[in-house]
Design a protein around this motif. Structure first.
Motif, PDB file in Angstrom:
ATOM      1  N   LYS A  42       0.821  -1.200   0.000  1.00  0.00           N
ATOM      2  CA  LYS A  42       0.000   0.000   0.000  1.00  0.00           C
ATOM      3  C   LYS A  42       0.860   1.256   0.000  1.00  0.00           C
ATOM      4  N   LEU A  43       0.264   2.343  -0.491  1.00  0.00           N
ATOM      5  CA  LEU A  43       0.960   3.621  -0.553  1.00  0.00           C
ATOM      6  C   LEU A  43       0.441   4.555   0.526  1.00  0.00           C
ATOM      7  N   THR A  44       1.381   5.245   1.187  1.00  0.00           N
ATOM      8  CA  THR A  44       1.015   6.323   2.101  1.00  0.00           C
ATOM      9  C   THR A  44       1.884   7.524   1.764  1.00  0.00           C
ATOM     10  N   SER A  45       1.466   8.699   2.212  1.00  0.00           N
ATOM     11  CA  SER A  45       2.243   9.904   1.935  1.00  0.00           C
ATOM     12  C   SER A  45       3.451   9.994   2.863  1.00  0.00           C
ATOM     13  N   PHE A  46       4.509  10.562   2.348  1.00  0.00           N
ATOM     14  CA  PHE A  46       5.747  10.728   3.109  1.00  0.00           C
ATOM     15  C   PHE A  46       5.579  11.856   4.128  1.00  0.00           C
ATOM     16  N   GLY A 148      -2.000  -8.843 -10.108  1.00  0.00           N
ATOM     17  CA  GLY A 148      -1.365  -8.298 -11.297  1.00  0.00           C
ATOM     18  C   GLY A 148      -0.988  -6.838 -11.119  1.00  0.00           C
ATOM     19  N   ILE A 149       0.176  -6.463 -11.683  1.00  0.00           N
ATOM     20  CA  ILE A 149       0.656  -5.082 -11.609  1.00  0.00           C
ATOM     21  C   ILE A 149       0.608  -4.491 -13.007  1.00  0.00           C
ATOM     22  N   ASN A 150      -0.027  -3.357 -13.111  1.00  0.00           N
ATOM     23  CA  ASN A 150      -0.077  -2.642 -14.374  1.00  0.00           C
ATOM     24  C   ASN A 150       0.867  -1.456 -14.343  1.00  0.00           C
ATOM     25  N   VAL A 151       1.417  -1.127 -15.493  1.00  0.00           N
ATOM     26  CA  VAL A 151       2.382  -0.033 -15.622  1.00  0.00           C
ATOM     27  C   VAL A 151       1.766   1.065 -16.478  1.00  0.00           C
ATOM     28  N   LYS A 152       1.877   2.292 -15.988  1.00  0.00           N
ATOM     29  CA  LYS A 152       1.371   3.440 -16.731  1.00  0.00           C
ATOM     30  C   LYS A 152       2.482   3.979 -17.626  1.00  0.00           C
ATOM     31  N   LEU A 153       2.276   3.896 -18.939  1.00  0.00           N
ATOM     32  CA  LEU A 153       3.298   4.344 -19.879  1.00  0.00           C
ATOM     33  C   LEU A 153       3.303   5.863 -19.991  1.00  0.00           C
ATOM     34  N   ASP A 154       4.327   6.359 -20.669  1.00  0.00           N
ATOM     35  CA  ASP A 154       4.493   7.803 -20.797  1.00  0.00           C
ATOM     36  C   ASP A 154       3.303   8.462 -21.486  1.00  0.00           C
ATOM     37  N   ASP A 155       2.670   7.740 -22.418  1.00  0.00           N
ATOM     38  CA  ASP A 155       1.555   8.325 -23.165  1.00  0.00           C
ATOM     39  C   ASP A 155       0.223   8.200 -22.429  1.00  0.00           C
ATOM     40  N   GLY A 156       0.251   7.682 -21.206  1.00  0.00           N
ATOM     41  CA  GLY A 156      -0.967   7.551 -20.405  1.00  0.00           C
ATOM     42  C   GLY A 156      -1.636   6.201 -20.494  1.00  0.00           C
ATOM     43  N   SER A 157      -1.234   5.384 -21.450  1.00  0.00           N
ATOM     44  CA  SER A 157      -1.840   4.065 -21.565  1.00  0.00           C
ATOM     45  C   SER A 157      -1.317   3.150 -20.460  1.00  0.00           C
ATOM     46  N   VAL A 158      -2.075   2.095 -20.208  1.00  0.00           N
ATOM     47  CA  VAL A 158      -1.732   1.171 -19.129  1.00  0.00           C
ATOM     48  C   VAL A 158      -1.531  -0.220 -19.723  1.00  0.00           C
ATOM     49  N   VAL A 159      -0.421  -0.862 -19.353  1.00  0.00           N
ATOM     50  CA  VAL A 159      -0.141  -2.215 -19.834  1.00  0.00           C
ATOM     51  C   VAL A 159       0.266  -3.077 -18.646  1.00  0.00           C
ATOM     52  N   ALA A 160       0.134  -4.371 -18.827  1.00  0.00           N
ATOM     53  CA  ALA A 160       0.547  -5.289 -17.768  1.00  0.00           C
ATOM     54  C   ALA A 160       2.071  -5.285 -17.641  1.00  0.00           C
ATOM     55  N   ALA A 187      13.631  -9.795  -7.572  1.00  0.00           N
ATOM     56  CA  ALA A 187      12.705  -9.904  -6.439  1.00  0.00           C
ATOM     57  C   ALA A 187      12.668  -8.598  -5.646  1.00  0.00           C
ATOM     58  N   ALA A 188      13.829  -7.984  -5.444  1.00  0.00           N
ATOM     59  CA  ALA A 188      13.864  -6.729  -4.699  1.00  0.00           C
ATOM     60  C   ALA A 188      13.140  -5.620  -5.455  1.00  0.00           C
ATOM     61  N   ALA A 189      13.275  -5.615  -6.763  1.00  0.00           N
ATOM     62  CA  ALA A 189      12.586  -4.600  -7.562  1.00  0.00           C
ATOM     63  C   ALA A 189      11.078  -4.812  -7.521  1.00  0.00           C
ATOM     64  N   LEU A 190      10.636  -6.070  -7.641  1.00  0.00           N
ATOM     65  CA  LEU A 190       9.187  -6.369  -7.594  1.00  0.00           C
ATOM     66  C   LEU A 190       8.582  -5.944  -6.262  1.00  0.00           C
ATOM     67  N   ARG A 191       9.367  -6.039  -5.203  1.00  0.00           N
ATOM     68  CA  ARG A 191       8.888  -5.617  -3.889  1.00  0.00           C
ATOM     69  C   ARG A 191       8.464  -4.153  -3.878  1.00  0.00           C
ATOM     70  N   ASP A 192       9.135  -3.333  -4.691  1.00  0.00           N
ATOM     71  CA  ASP A 192       8.901  -1.891  -4.673  1.00  0.00           C
ATOM     72  C   ASP A 192       7.836  -1.441  -5.678  1.00  0.00           C
ATOM     73  N   LEU A 193       7.246  -2.372  -6.387  1.00  0.00           N
ATOM     74  CA  LEU A 193       6.262  -2.005  -7.404  1.00  0.00           C
ATOM     75  C   LEU A 193       4.852  -1.978  -6.825  1.00  0.00           C
ATOM     76  N   TYR A 194       3.987  -1.240  -7.480  1.00  0.00           N
ATOM     77  CA  TYR A 194       2.572  -1.179  -7.090  1.00  0.00           C
ATOM     78  C   TYR A 194       1.754  -0.995  -8.355  1.00  0.00           C
ATOM     79  N   ASP A 195       0.494  -1.321  -8.278  1.00  0.00           N
ATOM     80  CA  ASP A 195      -0.366  -1.249  -9.453  1.00  0.00           C
ATOM     81  C   ASP A 195      -0.500   0.189  -9.920  1.00  0.00           C
ATOM     82  N   GLY A 196      -0.269   0.406 -11.220  1.00  0.00           N
ATOM     83  CA  GLY A 196      -0.348   1.747 -11.782  1.00  0.00           C
ATOM     84  C   GLY A 196       0.954   2.521 -11.691  1.00  0.00           C
ATOM     85  N   ILE A 197       2.047   1.839 -11.401  1.00  0.00           N
ATOM     86  CA  ILE A 197       3.340   2.509 -11.274  1.00  0.00           C
ATOM     87  C   ILE A 197       3.750   3.143 -12.598  1.00  0.00           C
TER      88      ILE A 197
END
Length: 987
Positions: A42-46, A148-160, A187-197
């Motif tokens: 989950k994400l929280t504000s710093f 599943g984690i989706n990635v937001k591309l530079d153009d605004g589209s979302v891909v898996a 594995a360490a990188a996947l730990r830091d990912l979240y949906d819509g990154i």
């Protein structure tokens, strides 16, 4: 204390004690919408305030409630919190994400830097304990399918998320690097990912996952750099509108030629590069690019290039590493007949790291204003128009990224008579204040701070006020907090000090010829002026024991780091150009010794450095054939700068075209010693300094002589020492004839080179460059190439370096490899190195041989640095930036050290670096807890094992030199900081 990276060992060390807030709570209002990834994804504000709470509770856990409530602890907490927040957010102005572990790593780092080792240790151990608990709980829990984690591309589209590509990137990044684990990084990188990154954060997660492991395995620095390249490629290719914007490391090899052509045309279109570059055969140059060499960078080197060197448009970098080197090469080959062939030759050398041009050349080659020179030396005349004209020249030269050395000696001293107004002068100091503020106002092309050094001869009436320019107390209108200062010391002064004689200060309008006199001629005239003063025919003078002034010089050097001590007579008596002028000062970094004359000669020098360890063969010997090839190409590149260079001041151009000086230097000297298995203090290392510099000197002078056959000798060659058959090694006799008993410099040759034939060739066909060698500090280009700076000893074997690009863990790879071979490299050893500030001297299980080889800068006898410098100085026609390190300075030690430097024939010295009191105290800690491994825990823990100072061979001052008392715990904090992130003066 400098200890570890901002994201170190994220998986293995875990959560603070129960008395502290949990890491999940470290969140809320942060600049730029920065978010924190919790362990559950989950994400929280710093929220920086919660860091303060966590740090406070950390102190509470160790010291109890009363300590936590004290004003001293509150002050520490504020400072540590500010440091952590700055480190975490400095590159996240536009927002971003942090993992909980990253925040904890920074808190730990800040505690260690603050010297709070007990608190930090408890913090580390508890994190380890919590990590083990979580691992045990995870093992018992049923398997959970990751959503599943989706990635937001530079153009605004979302891909898996494409995990296969992630793994391919990491696999390529780890190729050929021992000790790295592909799955661990993924594995360490996947730990830091979240949906819509966002796509940019996805790339950053991979890089940081590798970067976090640098302490455990130094090869991860190369993995990190290669993963950083992925983000760079995407940024550049997308900006240029190329069809493929996400190639992997291997796929980029086919893309580089098309990219290169597009890059040149786009940069010319945007008026960032010279249109002449587009006239090259870009297809041929694109095919010559060696894409594999992108993998040679370590993380610090590549990040430094990205942040400060690459061509950009509105902060979008679209220059990639091999295009960068080719762009520099194309500029340097601009006036060659066969431009493409020479550009490829220059590119091949630069991209190999065997030689690197200086920072201004890398910044500006191929641009619309190619100001490629590193150093400018000017003289300030004794009239108002001339003074402000010189300050104007400073501004223009600084604007285009030049470091400055100003000779202020001609300006009359305080109380000097002003005929035009029938008044008295305020002296040189108020004008130096104006020059100081000009350097602050006009920075170097917006890329680094303006930097200037003011020089004053030791007989000047204002020398005492000059010594105090960098003090933090007194009238601020008479202080230059941003300007470096240096004493220009005649041999006669040093003789008077040695002989406990008197010294007289004069104002230069009454003794105008002293400034241009050297050696015996200076002594005769100076003595005559003293007689005139005694007779009352010179009014504005002051007399004192020479040792009193010497004490004040050393006292100020200790207290403020300035003025540096540089020697007028060896710079002049050994100058090849003494037939046409006088060396009145050195430059910003004390390695350039060229003639100057107000309104006629602004000296200019173009620099570059040979990467010495890359010329050490597998047998541990210097590869002379490779060295000669490197030097030949390097000298051609340096000579090409002179015509191609942009000169913002005409006087500088005229001088440079007339004399054509260049300065070929060396870097990575200590790395070369590691390859040869030589301790820096050993006699063999001193001998290697001699032999390696002789080889560089021979090949450099020979290369310039060959260029003279092809292009002609420089125009002021006739009458020079070169013309007389006097080479740098021969000029020691000129100094000895003037010094008499006060010179103890070796003048022997190895017999490996045919110096006689070279003398004959130069006398017959000339030499292309009036000056050929100078050893610069190389701070940034050494970072780029991943070697130790210049001729410096290793600062620490493990530390965090801060500069304008951020904070980077630096680990001594040679030490780690040796420890691995002995089965001694593990996490405890890494902790030991951090605990002991990168020193190996107090770690019992490290063998004595390695302790000798891997001594840090402050553990080496400073006199051995001088001895090595003296051997190099034999062969160099200019000088060297020689820093001196002293862990526990005293008046006696400084007195002996700087007299030893003068007697050894050094032309100049640079910074005196001393260790802060907090560091000095730690070297005698009797606590072996971090040193305990198995049965080794009962070992001894002595202090740093630097050599005892040798018995002085020369007289010391008649009375002891009492160094000023600094604030408790500050040591010599006012002295130049090696790790000051805002200081780029010698980079």
């Amino acid at each position: 204390m400098l200890t570890q990276n901002t994201t170190s060992s994220a998986e293995s060390r875990r959560t603070p004690p129960e008395t502290q807030v949990s890491t999940a709570e470290v969140a809320a209002t942060a600049p730029g919408g920065i978010k924190v990834i919790r362990r559950n994804g989950k994400l929280t504000s710093f929220d920086a305030q919660k860091i303060a709470v966590a740090v406070t509770k950390a102190f509470l856990a160790v010291e109890g409630g009363a300590a936590a409530a004290s004003a001293a602890v509150r002050s520490k907490v504020e400072a540590i919190t500010a440091q952590v927040e700055s480190a975490l957010t400095r590159h996240m102005v536009g927002g971003g994400t942090l993992h909980i572990e990253d925040i904890q790593d920074q808190v730990e780092l800040a505690l260690m830097r603050a010297g709070e080792h007990k608190v930090a240790r408890t913090y580390v151990l508890y994190r380890d304990e919590q990590a083990r608990k979580r691992a045990a709980e995870a093992a018992k829990a049923p398997a959970v399918v990751r959503p599943g984690i989706n990635v937001k591309l530079d153009d605004g589209s979302v891909v898996a998320l494409d995990e296969a590509r992630m793994r391919r990137l990491v696999t390529e990044a780890c190729a050929g690097l021992s000790g790295t684990d592909i799955e661990e990084v993924v594995a360490a990188a996947l730990r830091d990912l979240y949906d819509g990154i966002p796509e940019t954060e996805l790339s950053q997660a991979l890089t940081l996952a590798a970067r976090a492991r640098i302490e455990k395995e130094p090869n991860y620095t190369y993995v990190s750099a290669r993963l950083l390249c992925d983000a760079m490629r995407h940024e550049a290719l997308k900006f240029l509108g190329l069809p493929e914007t996400r190639p992997t490391f291997e796929e980029m090899k086919a893309v580089y030629p098309d990219y290169f052509r597009a890059y040149i045309h786009k940069a010319v279109e945007l008026e960032l590069l010279d249109p002449k570059l587009a006239l090259y055969d870009l297809d041929a140059l694109g095919r010559a690019l060696l894409a594999d060499r992108d993998g040679m960078f370590d993380y610090l080197g590549l990040q430094t290039l990205y942040d400060r060197y690459f061509i950009h448009s509105n902060k979008t970098r679209f220059e990639l590493p091999q295009a960068f080197f080719m762009r520099v090469a194309m500029g340097l080959a601009m006036n060659e007949i066969d431009r493409e062939a020479r550009a490829i030759e220059f590119y091949t050398l630069l991209s190999s790291f065997d030689f690197m041009s200086s920072t201004p050349t890398l910044f500006n080659s191929g641009t619309l204003r190619p100001q490629l020179s590193s150093c400018y030396l000017t003289q300030v005349p004794d009239d108002l128009h001339g003074i402000f004209g010189a300050i104007h020249d400073n501004a223009m030269l600084s604007k285009f990224a030049g470091g400055l050395g100003n000779d202020w000696t001609p300006v009359r001293g305080m109380g000097g008579y002003i005929k035009g107004t029938n008044g008295k002068s305020n002296g040189v100091v108020p004008f130096m204040k104006v020059a100081n503020d000009t350097a602050v106002a006009v920075n170097q092309g917006g890329k680094r701070k303006g930097a200037v050094c003011g020089y004053l001869e030791t007989w000047h009436r204002d020398i005492e006020e000059f010594l105090e320019l960098r003090k933090n107390t007194g009238d601020d209108r008479r202080r230059t907090h941003d300007m470096n200062t240096a004493n220009w010391v005649p041999d006669l002064f040093m003789k008077r000090v040695m002989e406990d004689g008197q010294w007289t200060l004069f104002s230069p309008e009454e003794t105008p010829d002293l400034h241009d006199l050297i050696g015996r001629a200076f002594e005769v005239k100076y003595t005559e002026y003293e007689r005139l003063a005694d007779e009352g025919r010179i009014k504005n003078f002051k007399r004192m024991p020479a040792t009193n002034l010497w004490r004040k010089m050393l006292s100020m050097l200790f207290e403020t780091g300035h003025p540096w001590v540089t020697f007028k007579d060896p710079c002049n008596l050994r100058s090849p150009q003494q037939h046409v002028g006088v060396v009145h000062s050195s430059n910003l970094c004390t390695e350039i010794t060229l003639n100057t004359k107000a309104d006629k000669e602004i000296a200019v020098c173009n620099l570059g450095s040979v990467n010495l360890p890359r010329h050490i063969g597998a047998n541990g010997q210097l590869d002379l054939a490779k060295l000669e090839k490197t030097v030949n190409t390097a000298m051609r590149m340096l000579d090409n700068v002179i015509e191609y260079n942009y000169y913002s001041v005409k006087t500088a151009r005229d001088s440079n075209m007339r004399h054509r000086p260049v300065g070929l230097g060396v870097m990575g000297f200590n790395d070369a010693l590691y390859k040869k298995r030589l301790p820096y203090e050993s006699e063999a290392a001193i001998q290697f300094a001699d032999e390696s510099m002789e080889a560089i000197s021979y090949y450099t002078i020979k290369a310039s002589a060959q260029l003279a056959i092809e292009r002609g000798a420089y125009s002021s060659f006739k009458g020079s020492l070169w013309d007389q058959g006097i080479l740098p090694i021969d000029s020691i006799k000129l100094l000895a004839d003037n010094r008499g008993q006060y010179l103890q410099q070796d003048a022997s040759q190895s017999g490996r080179f045919d110096w006689a034939a070279l003398r004959t060739q130069i006398q017959t066909t000339g030499i292309r460059n009036s000056n050929t060698m100078a050893i610069a500090p190389t701070a940034t280009i050494a970072n780029i190439t991943g070697v130790s700076q210049s001729i410096e000893p290793t600062y620490q074997n493990l530390y965090v370096k801060s500069n304008l690009s951020g904070e980077f863990t630096v680990v001594n790879e040679y030490l780690v490899n040796d420890l691995k071979a002995l089965g001694l490299w593990d996490e405890v050893m890494a902790h030991d190195l951090k605990y002991f500030d990168g020193s190996v001297q107090q770690i019992d299980r490290i063998p004595a041989e390695l302790k000798d080889i891997y001594k840090c800068a402050f553990e080496i006898d400073a006199k051995r640095l001088v001895d090595a410098g003296s051997r190099r100085q034999k062969w160099i026609d200019q000088a060297q930036s020689l820093n001196l390190y002293m862990a526990q300075p005293s008046g006696k030690k400084l007195d002996e050290l700087y007299k030893h430097a003068w007697l050894s024939g050094l032309k100049t010295t640079y910074y005196l670096r001393t260790m802060g009191a907090t560091h000095a105290e730690k070297t005698t800690i009797q606590d072996n807890r971090l040193n305990a491994v198995g049965n080794a825990g009962a070992g001894k823990a002595g202090g740093a094992s630097a050599k005892a100072a040798a018995k002085p061979a020369v007289p010391v001052a008649a009375e002891p030199i009492i160094l000023p008392t600094l604030e408790a715990g500050s040591g010599s904090a006012k002295v130049c900081s090696i790790l000051d992130p805002d200081c780029e003066a010698c980079q």
